[in-house]
Design a protein around this motif. Structure first.
Motif, short mmCIF file in Angstrom:
data_model
loop_
_atom_site.label_atom_id
_atom_site.label_comp_id
_atom_site.label_asym_id
_atom_site.label_seq_id
_atom_site.Cartn_x
_atom_site.Cartn_y
_atom_site.Cartn_z
N THR A 1 47.37 32.11 45.98
CA THR A 1 46.04 32.62 45.67
C THR A 1 46.11 34.11 45.34
OG1 THR A 1 45.01 30.98 47.07
CG2 THR A 1 43.71 32.92 46.57
N ARG B 1 47.73 34.61 41.93
CA ARG B 1 46.80 34.34 40.83
C ARG B 1 45.81 35.49 40.68
NH1 ARG B 1 46.75 28.83 42.54
NH2 ARG B 1 44.98 29.25 43.89
N ARG B 2 45.40 36.00 41.83
CA ARG B 2 44.38 37.03 41.81
C ARG B 2 44.91 38.33 41.21
NH1 ARG B 2 42.79 37.96 47.58
NH2 ARG B 2 44.34 39.62 47.49
N PHE C 1 43.59 34.45 32.98
CA PHE C 1 43.41 33.20 32.22
C PHE C 1 42.39 33.35 31.12
CE2 PHE C 1 44.69 31.68 36.40
CZ PHE C 1 45.75 30.88 36.03
N LEU D 1 32.92 30.54 31.54
CA LEU D 1 32.20 31.66 32.15
C LEU D 1 31.24 31.09 33.18
CD1 LEU D 1 31.39 33.77 28.97
CD2 LEU D 1 33.34 33.95 30.52
N VAL D 2 30.91 31.88 34.19
CA VAL D 2 29.93 31.43 35.17
C VAL D 2 28.55 31.62 34.55
CG1 VAL D 2 28.99 31.78 37.47
CG2 VAL D 2 31.44 32.06 37.06
N THR E 1 25.58 31.68 35.46
CA THR E 1 24.51 32.43 36.10
C THR E 1 24.77 33.93 36.13
OG1 THR E 1 25.59 31.90 38.17
CG2 THR E 1 23.70 30.55 37.56
N LEU E 2 25.95 34.33 35.72
CA LEU E 2 26.28 35.75 35.75
C LEU E 2 26.20 36.35 34.34
CD1 LEU E 2 29.38 35.85 38.14
CD2 LEU E 2 26.97 36.15 38.70
N GLU F 1 29.11 40.97 34.60
CA GLU F 1 29.45 40.43 35.91
C GLU F 1 30.59 39.42 35.81
OE1 GLU F 1 24.99 40.88 37.81
OE2 GLU F 1 25.58 39.04 36.81
N LEU G 1 34.29 39.69 37.59
CA LEU G 1 34.41 38.69 38.65
C LEU G 1 35.76 38.70 39.37
CD1 LEU G 1 32.97 36.43 40.13
CD2 LEU G 1 33.72 34.85 38.35
N PRO G 2 36.91 38.74 38.61
CA PRO G 2 38.20 38.72 39.34
C PRO G 2 38.35 39.92 40.26
CG PRO G 2 38.52 38.40 36.98
CD PRO G 2 37.09 38.76 37.16
N SER H 1 35.87 41.52 41.68
CA SER H 1 34.97 41.41 42.82
C SER H 1 35.48 40.36 43.80
CB SER H 1 33.53 41.12 42.36
OG SER H 1 33.36 39.75 42.13
N ILE H 2 36.17 39.34 43.27
CA ILE H 2 36.80 38.37 44.18
C ILE H 2 37.84 39.07 45.04
CG2 ILE H 2 38.42 36.43 44.28
CD1 ILE H 2 36.94 35.23 41.92
N ALA H 3 38.60 39.95 44.38
CA ALA H 3 39.66 40.66 45.11
C ALA H 3 39.09 41.80 45.94
CB ALA H 3 40.69 41.20 44.12
N ARG I 1 37.70 39.49 30.70
CA ARG I 1 37.81 39.14 32.11
C ARG I 1 39.28 39.00 32.51
NH1 ARG I 1 35.14 33.59 33.85
NH2 ARG I 1 36.92 32.80 32.68
N MET J 1 31.72 37.89 44.80
CA MET J 1 31.56 36.51 45.28
C MET J 1 30.14 36.27 45.78
SD MET J 1 34.04 34.58 44.87
CE MET J 1 34.11 33.19 45.98
N ARG K 1 27.60 37.73 44.88
CA ARG K 1 26.69 37.72 43.73
C ARG K 1 26.65 36.33 43.09
NH1 ARG K 1 28.17 42.23 40.07
NH2 ARG K 1 27.07 43.55 41.54
N ARG L 1 23.27 34.32 42.69
CA ARG L 1 22.81 33.92 41.36
C ARG L 1 22.64 32.42 41.28
NH1 ARG L 1 23.65 38.02 37.69
NH2 ARG L 1 22.59 39.70 38.73
N LEU M 1 37.30 27.43 38.81
CA LEU M 1 37.51 28.66 38.05
C LEU M 1 37.70 29.84 38.98
CD1 LEU M 1 37.32 30.20 35.28
CD2 LEU M 1 34.94 30.58 35.88
N ALA N 1 41.02 29.64 40.33
CA ALA N 1 42.03 30.01 39.33
C ALA N 1 42.11 31.52 39.18
CB ALA N 1 41.70 29.36 37.99
N MET N 2 40.97 32.16 39.38
CA MET N 2 40.98 33.61 39.23
C MET N 2 41.35 34.31 40.51
SD MET N 2 38.09 34.47 36.50
CE MET N 2 36.86 34.30 37.68
N GLY N 3 41.80 33.54 41.48
CA GLY N 3 42.37 34.18 42.66
C GLY N 3 41.49 34.20 43.88
N GLN O 1 37.34 32.15 50.69
CA GLN O 1 36.25 32.76 49.91
C GLN O 1 35.32 31.69 49.34
OE1 GLN O 1 38.76 35.38 47.50
NE2 GLN O 1 37.28 37.02 47.88
#
Lengths: 266, 848
Positions: free
Chosen positions: A94, A97-98, A103, A110-111, A113-114, A118, A122-123, A125-127, A168, B1, B3, B7, B306, B309-311, B316
């Protein structure tokens, strides 16, 4: 063919961005056994734009999923940088990948709702990281989306969505970006924009990109094309043009037909 | 996350609301119950504080609960004690009090005011202050009552009965004067605020003594008011010095506390009763939330892949789903709290309708209520979302690349296995609770029932298959292709269908259980009445209060009567254990009823008692042994003269009237049994008896049939109350069906478009969705009825010794339950079906 080795290489990164060593992937078992990958050895050089081509069912998507740490191989090894993926647990994968992998998907992913901005962030903010403002601006200006950042995906055209997806992938400065037929859903103009952008990020920013594609014109944007057939690397081409790619594809096709004929006893 | 989570929530407001709805209703139930019972408690505290004086003098051992249903402690304090107390230093005033019980106001239409609800309390009027320093009662309108012909009522009672000042007020009493009439001369106002619907009646002291104390110059208790600067304890100490034996003084605080303890115990039962149903609703809500989140996770699996995949780490992803649940829980709890307040208003109105008028007390909203609501609401949501959240984290990142995303699911076989183990565990819990004598029976049985229900829910994908298949065959025959499609849709995701049906199953299982138990109780009553109700007519009180013994005198004077037996029933302790006993003249009683003696003689004389077999066994005594009877006035020894086969007519023990006299219990009658004289028809006797009690609404005349009907009516009333309370759980479950269908329709947008494109009409499409809903609901109904049957039979067996001797299975009612389930399915399908039918065909097909 300097990059296709038949010897067993030592399991180090060897300075490559990614390596596949004796990679196999088998789906099903017994009668229904399918060898999607039948022993692939391949090195991806840093700061290079590599295309993977081949007919449907040649294993290119499977190869990419394995290289990108999304899927696990049946045997053989995948290294990203110096990390052997087989030795990593889910947590480490994980993190890899992060931090190391980006990708770009055929269907953008794409998400919904964002907003565009955003989605791009996203990557990070995940990290839980802050974006490097300078790099962020560079990426945004390169993809040319500054005036669309507040829009939701459904307010963007396909090309714009894919450029958002590219941004992204790049914004976290991964060591390698995988693109799965990024222009598959796009018209030729939008496709050219996206490919141009990927090309520039290799030439200008030294990004490493691996792209799976069907399209000889798309392949012509790259530094090197690797051809797959029946789960094996069968050929490769440097400094490709659309014509040379087509030529190679045709000859691979011919060889495949000849082989099939031979099997059927003609 | 975070967010992404937020959303997601905002983008799907409808879905959020639907899944929050389960929480809203459950929390509202909890909140409403708490607010309402707090309000009740506040109202009673006000009453107690507004009526208890600084010091209270009473016969030793009599406590506040004597003012409840049976108030028959006949001990009194002579008036001379009041005079003595007035001389004591520190005592500002001493007021002798007559506490009259068993008096009712009859309104202009001849009906009782208050009826079964709040009590009517009669007193001699005085202006003594309560602990608060204010007079307990003032008479702002009119004058104080003076002389036998005058009475004062509180304003609400006067209004309710339709009496104005100057009118003649009719009353009935349990004492020697059964009928009383007096002029209304004043309207009283209670100092303690609202009266919770109680009626207050005031006479002057001699009149009150005449009605309630046989006209002697004595009092039930004496209220003491302290001089300024004298504490309650000092007051009591000073008073105690002059009190005769058998009379004690307690502080106002202690007396108030005793009363409040009794009130809060009663309120505790009420709130526990209501909270049980709130808990059932929340359990059903849990199913709804699990299902909703499972579907949401399934639909978002690509997006979650997704993120992976993005980590994004597994944790999370789990956390993002749980964060969503927390938000849903928060919103649901907040709205539930608001709705709960509304529910409390409704409950107050409902109880007001039954006579417990709380309009004088504002609704009590305590911080604890809000805390409990939020904790319960959010915990339930998060716990319910945990499984789907964990499943979400198992989505493989490579799924982001695929078109058809299948969520990893645990195998049905494992679920079934876990379900079977749980079912066994739940069943043994239940059996241990029901058939062995252990503590916490209710917890064991409740826990067992819940465990079995969850087990069945787990196994329902397997259990439900034959039901769905069976329905499918019928559907195919009747509705053709549409029916087949509907069945396949219901079978496509057995887990989802089963989970949705299970939520409905819980409510319906409990309804069916109650139906079986209720029918068994009714049948047992019928059997018992047929066997034991050997009298032609029974005079009793519909409010379970006693009535004057003069009525039996009137009855005996009738021409058409042969045997007459009067009896007074009351709860006392025998050898320290509670018992319900009957005092009667044994000769008279045995002439009317066939009590079967198993040992000794039932002809109890002075100082003797006859016990039922059960009661004797429970206490380990036999004929010839001595037992201790505990009355409010103290203990009495009695010899067991004999034992009899357990009987509903007499209860646990039979005493002679002399024992009551010795215990200073006021003689009143609970029942009078009458047989017709030879040559007098039953109906003739009935008419005569009706005439005797014509102006006494506290007494009804019933023959065997009337009696059975009345008993059955009260059982059914309780049943319907329970059905109504379970209704909420069923409403939540139906919302669950709506939710599942709506989400399934969204999920199958493309498929729906395809069906429409190949020629399925809107009408057919609606029918397809409707049939799927009916299939889910009927599955819930069938499982529910099956479970209800099992629970009902087991419960009946466990209470067989307590009088529910006969098992009855109300086949018709159970069939109605399944039919109602089908109708609920049709209702649940209305919105999702309309939504599916409205889809634009082209857009539906091209949808991702």
């Amino acid at each position: 063919m300097p990059y296709v080795s038949t010897e067993q290489p030592a399991l180090t990164g060897g300075g490559y961005a990614a390596r596949a060593v004796g990679l196999t992937k088998v789906y099903g078992s017994g009668e229904s056994e399918v060898h999607a990958l039948a022993g692939i050895n391949m090195d991806i050089a840093s700061r290079e734009f590599t295309a993977v081509m081949g007919p449907s069912g040649s294993g290119k998507s499977t190869l990419m999923h394995c290289l990108a740490a999304l899927d696990t191989a049946t045997s053989g090894a995948v290294l990203i940088g110096d990390a052997d993926l087989a030795l990593l647990n889910d947590k480490a994968l994980t993190a890899l990948r992060r931090d190391q992998v980006g990708f770009v998907f055929q269907s953008y992913n794409l998400v919904p709702t964002l907003t565009a901005q955003e989605n791009i962030l996203l990557p990070l903010s995940i990290a839980g990281r802050k974006p490097d403002q300078e790099w962020y601006d560079t990426v945004i200006d390169t993809v040319g989306l500054r005036d669309r950042l507040g829009h939701r995906p459904n307010e963007l055209s396909g090309g714009q969505q894919q450029r958002v997806a590219c941004a992204r992938a790049l914004v976290s400065r991964p060591s390698i970006v995988f693109a799965d037929e990024p222009t598959g859903n796009l018209d030729s103009t939008s496709g050219a924009e996206v490919l141009g952008f990927l090309r520039r990020s290799v030439s200008e920013f030294g990004q490493t990109i691996v792209m799976v594609t069907h399209d000889p014109i798309g392949a012509a944007y790259t530094d090197r094309v690797v051809f797959l057939a029946d789960g094996r690397v069968v050929d490769e081409l440097r400094q490709p043009t659309a014509e040379t790619v087509l030529e190679r594809m045709a000859s691979i096709q011919t060889a495949a037909i000849a082989a099939a004929d031979a099997r059927l006893g003609h | 996350m975070l967010r992404v989570t937020l959303r997601n929530l905002l983008a799907r407001k409808l879905r959020l609301l639907l899944s929050a709805f389960a929480i809203i209703l459950g929390v509202a139930f909890v909140g409403g119950t708490l607010v309402f019972t707090d309000t009740l408690a506040k109202a009673f505290d006000g009453i107690v504080d507004g009526s208890v004086p600084d010091g209270y003098v009473r016969p030793v051992g009599s406590t506040a609960d004597d003012s409840g249903g049976f108030g028959t402690d006949g001990r009194t304090i002579p008036a001379s004690v009041v005079t003595e107390l007035e001389q004591v230093t520190g005592v500002a005033r001493a007021d002798g009090t007559v506490e009259g019980i068993g008096l009712f106001i009859v309104d202009r239409e001849g009906k009782l005011v208050g009826g079964r609800g709040a009590p009517t309390l009669a007193f001699n009027y005085n202006d003594a202050p309560s602990m608060t320093g204010e007079p307990s009662v003032t008479i702002p309108v009119g004058t104080e009552p003076e002389g036998a012909g005058e009475v004062v009522l509180d304003e609400r009672t006067a209004d309710a009965a339709g009496y104005d000042i100057g009118d003649a007020v009719s009353m009935v009493a349990a004492g020697p004067q059964p009928r009383i009439e007096a002029e209304l001369v004043g309207i009283a106002e209670f100092g303690g605020g609202g009266l919770a619907g109680a009626s207050l009646v005031f006479f002057d002291t001699p009149t009150a003594q005449g009605i309630f104390l046989d006209g002697e110059d004595v009092f039930d208790s004496i209220g003491l008011t302290a001089e300024p600067g004298v504490s309650q304890q000092q007051l009591v100490d000073a008073a105690t010095a002059v009190l005769p034996e058998g009379v004690e003084a307690v502080t106002g605080d202690q007396s108030a506390e005793e009363t409040e303890d009794i009130v809060s115990t009663a309120l505790g039962f009420l709130s526990t009763f209501l909270l049980i149903f709130a808990a059932i609703s929340l359990v059903v809500g849990t199913f709804l939330i699990i299902n909703t989140f499972s579907i949401l996770v399934a639909q978002r699996s690509r997006e979650l892949a997704l993120l992976r995949a993005m980590g994004a780490s597994r944790r999370q992803v789990t956390r993002s789903v749980l964060a969503e649940a927390t938000a849903v829980g928060f919103v649901g709890s907040t709205l539930g709290l608001v709705l709960g307040f509304g529910l409390a208003v409704g409950l107050r109105a409902l109880f007001g309708y039954f006579g417990l008028d709380l309009s004088g007390t504002p609704l009590q909203f305590e911080l604890r209520t809000a805390l409990v609501c939020y904790v319960v609401g959010m915990t339930v949501t998060v716990v319910a979302a945990y499984l789907p959240a964990r499943r979400a984290s198992r989505i493989s990142p490579v799924a982001a690349m695929r078109d058809d995303v299948a969520l990893p699911e645990s195998s049905v076989r494992r679920r079934t296995l876990v379900g079977a183990v749980l079912a066994a565990a739940g069943t043994s819990l239940m059996l241990v609770g029901l058939f062995t004598s252990v503590d916490y029976t209710a917890y064991l049985v409740g826990g067992g029932v819940l465990t079995v229900l969850i087990a069945v829910a787990l196994m329902s994908p397997v259990l439900g298959r034959p039901v769905l298949r069976g329905l499918g065959v019928a559907y195919g025959r009747v509705f053709g292709t549409v029916g087949v499609l509907a069945t396949q849709n219901a079978l496509r995701n057995p887990r989802r269908t089963a989970a949705t049906a299970s939520a409905l199953m819980i409510g319906l299982a409990l309804v069916s259980t109650m139906a079986v138990l209720g029918a068994s109780i009714n049948k047992s009553i019928e059997v018992a009445v047929q066997e034991e109700f050997t009298t032609d007519y029974l005079l009793s009180s519909p409010t379970f209060t006693n009535f004057s013994t003069t009525i039996s005198d009137d009855v005996r004077d009738l021409d058409g009567v042969d045997e007459v037996s009067q009896a007074q029933s009351l709860p006392i302790d025998i050898d320290g254990t509670g018992a319900f006993v009957t005092a009667a003249d044994p000769d008279e009683l045995l002439a009317v009823y066939e009590l079967r003696d198993t040992s000794g003689s039932l002809n109890v004389g002075d100082g003797q008692v006859a016990l039922s077999e059960d009661a004797a066994q429970e206490r380990g005594v036999t004929t010839g042994d001595a037992v201790t009877l505990t009355f409010p006035s103290g203990d009495q020894e009695a010899e067991v003269a004999g034992t009899y086969e357990t009987s509903q007519v007499v209860g646990n023990a039979l005493l002679p009237f002399s024992t009551l006299e010795a215990a200073q219990v006021q003689r009143q009658d609970s029942t009078v049994s009458v047989n017709a004289a030879e040559g007098v028809s039953q109906s003739e006797l009935g008419a005569q008896l009706d005439e005797v009690v014509a102006d006494l609404p506290t007494v009804t005349v019933q023959n065997q049939e009337d009696f059975t009907d009345a008993q059955r009516a009260s059982v059914n009333q309780l049943l319907f109350l329970i059905y109504a309370l379970l209704g909420l759980a069923i409403v939540i479950a139906v919302l669950g069906v709506v939710n599942t269908l709506a989400l399934s329709v969204i999920e199958r947008t493309r498929e729906v478009g395809l069906l429409r494109a190949v020629g399925l009409s809107r009408r057919q499409l609606r029918r397809m969705v409707r049939l799927e809903a009916v299939a889910i609901a009927v599955l819930g109904g069938v499982l529910g009825v099956a479970m209800g049957l099992v629970f009902g039979v087991v419960l009946q067996r466990s209470v067989a010794d307590d009088g529910v001797t006969d098992l009855a299975i109300p086949v018709g009612q159970l069939a109605i339950v399944v039919a109602v389930a089908a109708v609920l399915g049709v209702l649940a399908a209305v919105l999702p079906a309309r939504r599916a039918a409205r889809l634009n065909v082209l857009r539906a097909i091209t949808t991702e």
